[in-house]
Design a protein around this motif. Sequence first.
Motif, PDB file in Angstrom:
ATOM      1  N   ALA A 244     -17.101   0.218   6.473  1.00  0.00           N
ATOM      2  CA  ALA A 244     -17.869   0.750   7.062  1.00  0.00           C
ATOM      3  C   ALA A 244     -17.389   1.610   8.413  1.00  0.00           C
ATOM      4  CB  ALA A 244     -18.996  -0.199   7.542  1.00  0.00           C
ATOM      5  N   PRO A 245     -16.549   1.088   9.102  1.00  0.00           N
ATOM      6  CA  PRO A 245     -16.138   1.712  10.349  1.00  0.00           C
ATOM      7  C   PRO A 245     -15.305   3.050   9.847  1.00  0.00           C
ATOM      8  CG  PRO A 245     -15.677  -0.438  10.751  1.00  0.00           C
ATOM      9  CD  PRO A 245     -16.258  -0.151   9.239  1.00  0.00           C
ATOM     10  N   VAL A 246     -14.365   2.864   8.780  1.00  0.00           N
ATOM     11  CA  VAL A 246     -13.665   4.049   8.331  1.00  0.00           C
ATOM     12  C   VAL A 246     -14.432   5.103   7.927  1.00  0.00           C
ATOM     13  CG1 VAL A 246     -11.688   4.985   6.892  1.00  0.00           C
ATOM     14  CG2 VAL A 246     -11.505   2.701   7.997  1.00  0.00           C
ATOM     15  N   ARG A 247     -15.472   4.663   6.964  1.00  0.00           N
ATOM     16  CA  ARG A 247     -16.342   5.846   6.471  1.00  0.00           C
ATOM     17  C   ARG A 247     -17.237   6.591   7.542  1.00  0.00           C
ATOM     18  NH1 ARG A 247     -20.423   3.226   2.111  1.00  0.00           N
ATOM     19  NH2 ARG A 247     -20.680   5.595   1.891  1.00  0.00           N
ATOM     20  N   LYS A 248     -17.769   5.817   8.343  1.00  0.00           N
ATOM     21  CA  LYS A 248     -18.218   6.397   9.782  1.00  0.00           C
ATOM     22  C   LYS A 248     -17.391   7.593  10.625  1.00  0.00           C
ATOM     23  CE  LYS A 248     -22.340   7.091  11.554  1.00  0.00           C
ATOM     24  NZ  LYS A 248     -23.567   7.494  10.775  1.00  0.00           N
ATOM     25  N   ALA A 249     -16.215   6.933  10.771  1.00  0.00           N
ATOM     26  CA  ALA A 249     -15.338   7.766  11.508  1.00  0.00           C
ATOM     27  C   ALA A 249     -14.922   8.847  10.853  1.00  0.00           C
ATOM     28  CB  ALA A 249     -14.068   7.004  11.823  1.00  0.00           C
TER      29      ALA A 249
ATOM     30  N   GLU B  82      -6.673   0.384   8.934  1.00  0.00           N
ATOM     31  CA  GLU B  82      -7.615   1.536   8.554  1.00  0.00           C
ATOM     32  C   GLU B  82      -6.876   3.008   8.423  1.00  0.00           C
ATOM     33  OE1 GLU B  82     -10.219   1.817  12.062  1.00  0.00           O
ATOM     34  OE2 GLU B  82     -11.405   0.159  11.445  1.00  0.00           O
ATOM     35  N   ALA B  83      -5.707   3.025   8.915  1.00  0.00           N
ATOM     36  CA  ALA B  83      -5.198   4.463   8.698  1.00  0.00           C
ATOM     37  C   ALA B  83      -4.631   4.434   6.895  1.00  0.00           C
ATOM     38  CB  ALA B  83      -3.491   4.465   9.333  1.00  0.00           C
ATOM     39  N   GLN B  84      -4.282   3.400   6.456  1.00  0.00           N
ATOM     40  CA  GLN B  84      -3.878   3.273   5.005  1.00  0.00           C
ATOM     41  C   GLN B  84      -5.247   3.547   4.092  1.00  0.00           C
ATOM     42  OE1 GLN B  84      -2.131  -0.603   5.157  1.00  0.00           O
ATOM     43  NE2 GLN B  84      -0.054   0.155   4.939  1.00  0.00           N
ATOM     44  N   VAL B  85      -6.259   2.899   4.696  1.00  0.00           N
ATOM     45  CA  VAL B  85      -7.465   2.931   4.029  1.00  0.00           C
ATOM     46  C   VAL B  85      -8.155   4.501   3.890  1.00  0.00           C
ATOM     47  CG1 VAL B  85      -9.922   2.335   3.596  1.00  0.00           C
ATOM     48  CG2 VAL B  85      -8.343   0.546   4.193  1.00  0.00           C
ATOM     49  N   ALA B  86      -7.949   5.067   5.073  1.00  0.00           N
ATOM     50  CA  ALA B  86      -8.276   6.442   5.465  1.00  0.00           C
ATOM     51  C   ALA B  86      -7.341   7.293   4.363  1.00  0.00           C
ATOM     52  CB  ALA B  86      -8.299   6.813   6.877  1.00  0.00           C
TER      53      ALA B  86
ATOM     54  N   MET C  57       0.792  -1.252   0.041  1.00  0.00           N
ATOM     55  CA  MET C  57      -0.027  -0.098  -0.083  1.00  0.00           C
ATOM     56  C   MET C  57       0.788   1.207   0.093  1.00  0.00           C
ATOM     57  SD  MET C  57      -2.857   1.737  -0.135  1.00  0.00           S
ATOM     58  CE  MET C  57      -4.266   1.127   0.235  1.00  0.00           C
ATOM     59  N   LYS C  58       2.060   1.168   0.626  1.00  0.00           N
ATOM     60  CA  LYS C  58       2.751   2.398   0.756  1.00  0.00           C
ATOM     61  C   LYS C  58       3.232   2.781  -0.622  1.00  0.00           C
ATOM     62  CE  LYS C  58       6.331   2.332   3.556  1.00  0.00           C
ATOM     63  NZ  LYS C  58       7.545   2.070   4.195  1.00  0.00           N
ATOM     64  N   GLN C  59       3.706   2.161  -1.534  1.00  0.00           N
ATOM     65  CA  GLN C  59       4.057   2.134  -2.838  1.00  0.00           C
ATOM     66  C   GLN C  59       2.879   3.215  -3.847  1.00  0.00           C
ATOM     67  OE1 GLN C  59       7.122   2.781  -3.761  1.00  0.00           O
ATOM     68  NE2 GLN C  59       7.484   1.908  -2.000  1.00  0.00           N
ATOM     69  N   ILE C  60       1.447   2.499  -3.344  1.00  0.00           N
ATOM     70  CA  ILE C  60       0.249   2.877  -4.125  1.00  0.00           C
ATOM     71  C   ILE C  60       0.050   4.417  -3.712  1.00  0.00           C
ATOM     72  CG2 ILE C  60      -2.111   2.839  -4.098  1.00  0.00           C
ATOM     73  CD1 ILE C  60      -1.689  -0.447  -3.935  1.00  0.00           C
ATOM     74  N   LEU C  61       0.239   4.488  -2.256  1.00  0.00           N
ATOM     75  CA  LEU C  61      -0.057   5.796  -1.902  1.00  0.00           C
ATOM     76  C   LEU C  61       0.634   6.991  -2.327  1.00  0.00           C
ATOM     77  CD1 LEU C  61      -0.845   4.814   1.905  1.00  0.00           C
ATOM     78  CD2 LEU C  61      -2.589   5.711   0.200  1.00  0.00           C
ATOM     79  N   TYR C  62       2.285   6.453  -2.195  1.00  0.00           N
ATOM     80  CA  TYR C  62       3.170   7.453  -3.069  1.00  0.00           C
ATOM     81  C   TYR C  62       2.659   7.889  -4.400  1.00  0.00           C
ATOM     82  CZ  TYR C  62       6.773   7.354   0.818  1.00  0.00           C
ATOM     83  OH  TYR C  62       7.340   7.579   2.245  1.00  0.00           O
TER      84      TYR C  62
ATOM     85  N   ILE D 254      -6.671  -3.392  -5.837  1.00  0.00           N
ATOM     86  CA  ILE D 254      -6.725  -2.439  -4.538  1.00  0.00           C
ATOM     87  C   ILE D 254      -7.848  -2.756  -3.839  1.00  0.00           C
ATOM     88  CG2 ILE D 254      -6.634  -0.087  -3.738  1.00  0.00           C
ATOM     89  CD1 ILE D 254      -4.712   0.771  -5.878  1.00  0.00           C
ATOM     90  N   LEU D 255      -9.166  -2.743  -4.299  1.00  0.00           N
ATOM     91  CA  LEU D 255     -10.088  -2.984  -3.434  1.00  0.00           C
ATOM     92  C   LEU D 255     -10.592  -4.300  -3.182  1.00  0.00           C
ATOM     93  CD1 LEU D 255     -12.361  -0.834  -2.586  1.00  0.00           C
ATOM     94  CD2 LEU D 255     -13.911  -1.414  -4.614  1.00  0.00           C
ATOM     95  N   GLN D 256      -9.951  -5.341  -3.919  1.00  0.00           N
ATOM     96  CA  GLN D 256     -10.018  -6.553  -3.475  1.00  0.00           C
ATOM     97  C   GLN D 256      -9.199  -6.754  -2.192  1.00  0.00           C
ATOM     98  OE1 GLN D 256      -8.827  -8.619  -7.266  1.00  0.00           O
ATOM     99  NE2 GLN D 256     -10.947  -9.221  -7.588  1.00  0.00           N
ATOM    100  N   ASN D 257      -7.996  -6.163  -2.314  1.00  0.00           N
ATOM    101  CA  ASN D 257      -7.005  -5.994  -1.091  1.00  0.00           C
ATOM    102  C   ASN D 257      -8.035  -5.519   0.027  1.00  0.00           C
ATOM    103  OD1 ASN D 257      -5.178  -7.753  -2.312  1.00  0.00           O
ATOM    104  ND2 ASN D 257      -3.891  -5.785  -2.915  1.00  0.00           N
TER     105      ASN D 257
END
Length: 331
Positions: free
Chosen positions: A162-167, A33-37, A1-6, A22-25
């Motif tokens: 769902a938890p990340v979206r709600k947060a 959750e921090a990476q998804v956010a 995920m780090k390379q994707i974010l960069y 990515i969405l499958q992962n």
Amino acid sequence: MKQILYKLFEHQYLGRDEARTILQNIAQGKYNEAQVASLITVFLMRNISVEELCGFRDALLEMRIPVDLNEFAPIDIVGTGGDGKNTFNISTAACFTVAGAGFPVVKHGNYGATSVSGASNVMEQHGVKFTGNIDQLRRSMETCNIAYLHAPLFNPALKAVAPVRKALAVRTFFNMLGPLVNPVIPKYQLLGVYNLPLLRLYTYTYQASKTQFAVVHSLDGYDEISLTNEFKVATSNNEKIYTPESIGFARYQEKDLDGGNTVEDAARIFDKVMDGTSTQAQKDVVVINAAFAINVIRPEKSLEECIALARESLDSGKALATLKRFIEVNK
């Protein structure tokens, strides 16, 4: 995920297959959750591309629990959410209005992420029990002309985030995906979006599919036809801007469509629309959204005829009777 974010932080775009992976992962819990956010935040800072949206959609549809209700040739009526307007449940009320007018509806919905009440909230307030049982969903279609699909039951990826979206409590690209991943893949769709770039994006996406559609946007930022301003409607054939007055409606204020401060408030407004005791503004905005949905199914009918069908469904009590049958069948 780090390379994707960069890559994304450097303003690069994802390819369709890359977005799909990515969405499958995400669904498989491979990112925290921090990476998804962080991933979600990227798409708040720039527009999503057609390739990215289609890749994310491909992943969700591949992972969905499919539901075959295509013999009914249903329509889904849905907004992306994320417009920040906190309206009452307009699209849900429009669904029952369309069903009451005799047209099959398969509503795909969820709990509110960026507003007080989503479709699933108002359904729960009425004692509806969500189900993934195809026989129960078909029974609902056969007896009420409408079935309700609670999104997390059919898409594990949506449940996983769902938890990340709600947060975060802000619109995300999952708001954009929801309308595209109804597990029935309905023949018809009326979709409301909160800005013009999204209207174009969805129009391009739908044109590549077999869906017969209309994408609507009120130019003051609503993800539905609000009758508070001019609004644009895009179909496979054309795009047109309407004013409320040009189609026989009054122009309303933002406060007229407010959904209140609690789920209970929103449910009360929904009930008043259905039983005919709402304000004229609340009724009219449901009628016009239902009318454009009917027009997607029956493009040979004039808009005036579709408005009359929607209004008659509410005024005659057919929409309310449909709602009561639906609650009885699904409680």
